[in-house]
Design a protein around this motif. Structure first.
Motif, PDB file in Angstrom:
ATOM      1  N   GLY A  33       0.749  -1.117  -0.193  1.00  0.00           N
ATOM      2  CA  GLY A  33       0.246   0.046  -0.147  1.00  0.00           C
ATOM      3  C   GLY A  33       0.674   1.293   0.113  1.00  0.00           C
ATOM      4  N   GLN A  34       0.201   2.356  -0.360  1.00  0.00           N
ATOM      5  CA  GLN A  34       1.102   3.385  -0.498  1.00  0.00           C
ATOM      6  C   GLN A  34       0.163   4.760   0.260  1.00  0.00           C
ATOM      7  OE1 GLN A  34       4.022   4.265  -2.124  1.00  0.00           O
ATOM      8  NE2 GLN A  34       3.822   6.139  -1.001  1.00  0.00           N
ATOM      9  N   LEU A  35       0.773   5.091   1.239  1.00  0.00           N
ATOM     10  CA  LEU A  35       0.457   6.431   1.856  1.00  0.00           C
ATOM     11  C   LEU A  35       0.590   7.447   1.016  1.00  0.00           C
ATOM     12  CD1 LEU A  35      -0.533   7.955   4.511  1.00  0.00           C
ATOM     13  CD2 LEU A  35       2.087   8.416   4.900  1.00  0.00           C
ATOM     14  N   GLN A  36      -0.895   8.255   0.623  1.00  0.00           N
ATOM     15  CA  GLN A  36      -0.937   9.280  -0.151  1.00  0.00           C
ATOM     16  C   GLN A  36      -0.514  10.631   0.364  1.00  0.00           C
ATOM     17  OE1 GLN A  36      -2.083   8.655  -3.369  1.00  0.00           O
ATOM     18  NE2 GLN A  36      -1.735   6.621  -2.507  1.00  0.00           N
ATOM     19  N   THR A  37       0.099  11.525  -0.300  1.00  0.00           N
ATOM     20  CA  THR A  37       0.612  12.725  -0.132  1.00  0.00           C
ATOM     21  C   THR A  37      -0.481  13.919  -0.564  1.00  0.00           C
ATOM     22  OG1 THR A  37       2.078  12.934  -1.859  1.00  0.00           O
ATOM     23  CG2 THR A  37       2.821  12.060   0.255  1.00  0.00           C
ATOM     24  N   SER A  38      -1.333  13.468  -1.372  1.00  0.00           N
ATOM     25  CA  SER A  38      -1.986  14.567  -1.825  1.00  0.00           C
ATOM     26  C   SER A  38      -3.166  15.022  -0.866  1.00  0.00           C
ATOM     27  CB  SER A  38      -2.921  14.076  -3.252  1.00  0.00           C
ATOM     28  OG  SER A  38      -3.577  13.074  -2.822  1.00  0.00           O
ATOM     29  N   TYR A  39      -3.744  16.130  -1.105  1.00  0.00           N
ATOM     30  CA  TYR A  39      -4.932  16.290  -0.192  1.00  0.00           C
ATOM     31  C   TYR A  39      -5.959  15.540  -0.050  1.00  0.00           C
ATOM     32  CZ  TYR A  39      -7.603  19.419   2.855  1.00  0.00           C
ATOM     33  OH  TYR A  39      -8.318  19.805   3.886  1.00  0.00           O
ATOM     34  N   PRO A  40      -6.454  14.991   0.861  1.00  0.00           N
ATOM     35  CA  PRO A  40      -7.384  14.006   1.049  1.00  0.00           C
ATOM     36  C   PRO A  40      -8.736  14.362   0.340  1.00  0.00           C
ATOM     37  CG  PRO A  40      -6.589  14.468   3.078  1.00  0.00           C
ATOM     38  CD  PRO A  40      -5.926  15.523   2.185  1.00  0.00           C
ATOM     39  N   PRO A  41      -9.346  13.617  -0.442  1.00  0.00           N
ATOM     40  CA  PRO A  41     -10.681  13.730  -1.301  1.00  0.00           C
ATOM     41  C   PRO A  41     -11.885  13.458  -0.182  1.00  0.00           C
ATOM     42  CG  PRO A  41      -9.949  11.674  -1.694  1.00  0.00           C
ATOM     43  CD  PRO A  41      -8.866  12.255  -1.071  1.00  0.00           C
ATOM     44  N   TYR A  42     -11.609  13.281   1.106  1.00  0.00           N
ATOM     45  CA  TYR A  42     -12.697  12.715   2.237  1.00  0.00           C
ATOM     46  C   TYR A  42     -12.440  13.876   3.322  1.00  0.00           C
ATOM     47  CZ  TYR A  42     -12.206   8.442  -0.396  1.00  0.00           C
ATOM     48  OH  TYR A  42     -12.126   7.404  -1.357  1.00  0.00           O
ATOM     49  N   GLN A  43     -13.810  13.723   4.060  1.00  0.00           N
ATOM     50  CA  GLN A  43     -13.649  14.724   5.045  1.00  0.00           C
ATOM     51  C   GLN A  43     -14.741  14.106   6.242  1.00  0.00           C
ATOM     52  OE1 GLN A  43     -15.512  18.414   3.558  1.00  0.00           O
ATOM     53  NE2 GLN A  43     -17.135  17.343   2.865  1.00  0.00           N
ATOM     54  N   VAL A  44     -14.505  14.712   7.260  1.00  0.00           N
ATOM     55  CA  VAL A  44     -15.340  14.404   8.480  1.00  0.00           C
ATOM     56  C   VAL A  44     -16.160  15.659   8.909  1.00  0.00           C
ATOM     57  CG1 VAL A  44     -15.337  13.433  11.115  1.00  0.00           C
ATOM     58  CG2 VAL A  44     -13.477  12.661   9.382  1.00  0.00           C
ATOM     59  N   LEU A  45     -17.519  15.504   8.812  1.00  0.00           N
ATOM     60  CA  LEU A  45     -18.248  16.554   9.015  1.00  0.00           C
ATOM     61  C   LEU A  45     -18.980  16.368  10.367  1.00  0.00           C
ATOM     62  CD1 LEU A  45     -19.759  17.311   5.485  1.00  0.00           C
ATOM     63  CD2 LEU A  45     -17.943  18.524   6.598  1.00  0.00           C
ATOM     64  N   PRO A  46     -18.645  17.254  11.333  1.00  0.00           N
ATOM     65  CA  PRO A  46     -19.495  17.186  12.794  1.00  0.00           C
ATOM     66  C   PRO A  46     -20.709  18.058  12.688  1.00  0.00           C
ATOM     67  CG  PRO A  46     -17.547  18.395  12.965  1.00  0.00           C
ATOM     68  CD  PRO A  46     -17.366  17.982  11.655  1.00  0.00           C
ATOM     69  N   ALA A  47     -21.686  17.631  13.403  1.00  0.00           N
ATOM     70  CA  ALA A  47     -23.025  18.536  13.629  1.00  0.00           C
ATOM     71  C   ALA A  47     -23.306  18.639  15.140  1.00  0.00           C
ATOM     72  CB  ALA A  47     -24.034  18.399  12.685  1.00  0.00           C
ATOM     73  N   ALA A  48     -23.389  19.670  15.747  1.00  0.00           N
ATOM     74  CA  ALA A  48     -23.483  19.569  17.183  1.00  0.00           C
ATOM     75  C   ALA A  48     -24.851  19.297  17.625  1.00  0.00           C
ATOM     76  CB  ALA A  48     -22.893  21.165  18.012  1.00  0.00           C
ATOM     77  N   GLY A  49     -25.092  18.579  18.703  1.00  0.00           N
ATOM     78  CA  GLY A  49     -26.342  18.365  19.476  1.00  0.00           C
ATOM     79  C   GLY A  49     -26.112  18.579  20.812  1.00  0.00           C
ATOM     80  N   GLN A  50     -27.482  18.180  21.623  1.00  0.00           N
ATOM     81  CA  GLN A  50     -26.974  18.326  22.948  1.00  0.00           C
ATOM     82  C   GLN A  50     -26.424  17.179  23.653  1.00  0.00           C
ATOM     83  OE1 GLN A  50     -27.982  20.782  24.841  1.00  0.00           O
ATOM     84  NE2 GLN A  50     -27.048  19.804  26.564  1.00  0.00           N
ATOM     85  N   GLY A  51     -25.044  17.046  23.862  1.00  0.00           N
ATOM     86  CA  GLY A  51     -24.310  16.281  24.608  1.00  0.00           C
ATOM     87  C   GLY A  51     -23.894  15.076  23.436  1.00  0.00           C
ATOM     88  N   ARG A  52     -23.902  15.331  22.182  1.00  0.00           N
ATOM     89  CA  ARG A  52     -23.328  14.467  21.266  1.00  0.00           C
ATOM     90  C   ARG A  52     -23.194  15.236  19.989  1.00  0.00           C
ATOM     91  NH1 ARG A  52     -27.508   9.848  20.187  1.00  0.00           N
ATOM     92  NH2 ARG A  52     -27.594  10.086  22.285  1.00  0.00           N
ATOM     93  N   VAL A  53     -22.531  14.528  19.013  1.00  0.00           N
ATOM     94  CA  VAL A  53     -22.035  15.084  17.727  1.00  0.00           C
ATOM     95  C   VAL A  53     -22.549  13.918  16.683  1.00  0.00           C
ATOM     96  CG1 VAL A  53     -20.176  15.843  16.396  1.00  0.00           C
ATOM     97  CG2 VAL A  53     -20.071  16.454  18.900  1.00  0.00           C
ATOM     98  N   ARG A  54     -23.117  14.593  15.700  1.00  0.00           N
ATOM     99  CA  ARG A  54     -23.287  13.592  14.658  1.00  0.00           C
ATOM    100  C   ARG A  54     -22.199  13.901  13.503  1.00  0.00           C
ATOM    101  NH1 ARG A  54     -26.378   9.156  13.902  1.00  0.00           N
ATOM    102  NH2 ARG A  54     -27.261   9.137  11.642  1.00  0.00           N
TER     103      ARG A  54
END
Length: 625
Positions: free
Chosen positions: A47-68
């Protein structure tokens, strides 16, 4: 000897089996092992660790006491494997637990007994997985979600970060956006191993990614998202029952987007991102007619996703529910077509936003926001006609008409036009044109806007211009005969109102250049300044020329319209039907003035009609070349 050969053969077979089995284990088709929590590195031989910018993302949305959390790709790319953890940015400790996992994901216990991480449970292609992270009951601090995405066995990105999340005893806020794409990225917190550097993207703003393919976009100037150089931009991305709005605004204190059933302000649901002392605030407001009022924001209607302020650029993204009820009206983003109203301004009020003096642009059509497409701006035809008529009136015909009445009463006196002196006939012709164009322009802008707005200096001064212009012909129709006792009062009043109207008209034009609806470049100010300088110099030259005529002639030249207040005797003077001295010079000056003013007027009208002129010119040159 034979026994020894058997033993060696068994050893070789065991080694081969271990080698084959280790490759299967290291590929982890059913998820990463707990030992991967620390480094987040997959153990993929080859396998090869990619050095380009990731095409994926983690999007959090705040709730009461939790994050979606949503794990996905702005470009719609799928992935086979992943692992994600939540850590305190100061201490690096694992924080909280992951819950409500889909069938294609499973929990990992980085610390025995606690579900500190999530990984894939199969190699099936995945897109936009959603699950929750719950904060400890009494935890206070800032966390970040750090992850690895494997597009396939040999292609993966390590250290894909989410925006930072602040937790204050179950109260959660998404503070900032993730690391900007034009800077190097590292895994977080800094003590993590390994440290991964990524090459910066050529584009400065990720908001442009996916426009027209995975999300709907509307920007100013029109279709600027194609060149990734918008002054203002809004994008809409559909994710199940929620819609992700992203906005960008340059040189403004706020950027706002409204949902409207027409192209005008009134009964519109507005969401704005405001620059409040270096922090981004997310608010809802309501357009009641031409006024905007901030309203309480229900927690389940919009949620701030990320935000940033870089130089003079505001960017923010927020989630909006598919269906919301605002001010008693239901807004269904999936099943109702809407116009988008994009606006930005340079000021904030105590409890709201100021006037949209930087930019205001409606879409040219209404659409379903659930459909991936691009909006086009409205053509603003009536606004352009309004501007063209006002320019033709107060730069063109009014300038010529006033000049004739002031300096040319004793020029071309040897003949008449329709039984009237030339100066009077042409003065009346040009001023009637001015009156007709001004009144027409006033009616047109009312038709466009729907009602009166006094929020700009341009509108107020323009109204004064129209009122002064409107009363002039009626006053002229009631003028006393020459020599009548009230003739001098009429002369002074008619002169004052006419000049005041032209001055107000030119001032209104100067303020129009700054209006976002006009779409005029700033250098138009210098064209107007050049006109004013030429206009004033012409008046000065003709004034001095009139003084010279007075010294040479026995009959004083009637240079100013109010000077006939005591002119009973002069009307029967033998020289009354002869041109005053220096008539040739005055005629030459008038010819030059007429041509130059016509050129100024034509140039300004073209700039207004073809606005934005710079983009029109670029398109023309590209077409020609």
């Amino acid at each position: 000897m034979r026994q020894m050969r058997r033993i060696w053969l068994m050893v070789v077979v065991v080694v081969l089996l271990q080698s084959l089995l280790s490759k299967e284990v290291l590929s982890f088709p059913d998820g990463a092992p707990p030992k991967a929590c620390l480094s987040l590195e997959p153990v993929h031989p080859g396998g090869q660790l990619q050095t380009s910018y990731p095409p994926y993302q983690v999007l959090p949305a705040a709730g009461q006491g939790r994050v979606r959390l949503i794990l996905g790709s702005p470009q719609g790319l799928a992935y086979e494997g992943f692992i994600i953890t939540a850590r305190d940015v100061e201490t690096g400790e694992y924080v909280g637990e992951f819950t409500n996992l889909p069938s294609s994901a499973k929990a990992l216990e980085c610390i025995p007994g606690i579900k500190n991480a999530v990984t894939h449970s199969s190699k099936e292609k995945k897109q936009n997985l959603e699950f929750d992270w719950e904060a400890p009951v009494n935890y206070e601090g800032t966390i970040i979600f750090n992850s690895t995405f494997a597009q396939d066995y040999s292609t993966y990105w390590v250290g894909v970060e989410s925006p930072r999340v602040t937790v204050l005893k179950r109260s959660i806020d998404i503070l900032t956006s993730s690391t900007a794409q034009n800077t190097f990225r590292t895994t977080t917190p800094p003590s993590f191993s390994p440290t991964v550097f990524y090459e910066p993207l050529k584009t400065q703003e990720p908001i442009y990614d996916g426009c027209g393919t995975t999300k709907t976009c509307f920007g100013v100037p029109e279709e600027c998202w194609q060149t990734k150089n918008c002054n203002a931009l809004v994008t809409v991305l559909v994710r199940g029952e929620r819609f992700l709005f992203e906005m960008l605004g340059r040189g403004a204190k706020y950027i706002a987007v409204g949902l409207s059933r027409d192209q005008s302000m009134g009964n519109d649901s507005v969401v704005e991102c405001t620059n409040e002392g270096g922090q981004i605030g997310l608010h809802m407001s309501w357009n009641n007619g031409k006024s905007n009022t901030r309203i309480p924001t229900p927690s389940d209607s919009i949620q701030l996703e990320s935000s940033a302020i870089r130089d003079d650029v505001i960017t923010c993204s927020f989630w909006r529910a598919k269906t919301t009820v605002v001010q008693g009206q239901r807004f269904d983003l999936a099943n109702t077509q809407y116009y988008l109203l994009l606006a930005s301004g340079s000021s904030l009020k105590a409890n709201g936003i100021g006037y949209h003096d930087v930019l205001r642009e409606p879409t040219g059509e209404s659409k379903f926001l659930s459909d991936v497409s691009s909006f086009k701006a409205s053509n603003n035809l009536l606004i352009r006609v309004h501007g063209a008529l006002m320019l033709a009136a107060w730069i063109g015909t009014a300038s010529v008409g006033i000049l004739l009445a002031r300096y040319y009463r004793q020029t071309w006196v040897s003949s008449q036009l329709c039984g009237k002196d030339h100066w009077f006939a042409w003065h009346r012709f040009f001023m009637v044109l001015t009156w007709l164009m001004t009144i027409s322009s006033f009616v047109i802008i009312f038709v466009e806007l729907g009602d009166w707005s006094s929020q700009t200096i341009h509108a107020s001064v323009g109204l004064a211009t129209t009122i002064l212009c409107f009363i002039q012909p009626f006053m002229a129709a009631m003028r006393p005969h020459p020599g009548a006792p009230r003739r001098s009062l009429f002369n002074w009043t008619h002169w004052f109102i006419g000049n005041a109207a032209q001055i107000c008209g030119i001032i209104a034009i100067f303020f129009a250049v700054r209006l976002s609806k006009a779409k005029l470049p700033e250098w138009v100010d210098w064209v107007l300044v050049a006109y004013v300088v030429f206009h004033v110099l012409t008046h000065l030259v003709l004034t001095f020329l009139g003084c010279a005529s007075d010294r040479q002639a026995s009959q004083r030249v009637n240079s100013f319209p109010m000077k006939d207040m005591h002119a009973r005797g002069s009307m029967v003077h033998p020289d009354a039907r002869r041109d005053a001295p220096h008539a040739g010079a005055r005629k030459t000056i008038f010819g030059i003035y007429f041509v130059v003013v016509a050129a100024f007027t034509a140039a300004l009208v073209v700039i207004v009609v073809l606005a934005p002129i710079e983009e029109t010119w670029d398109s023309f040159t590209k077409t020609v070349s």
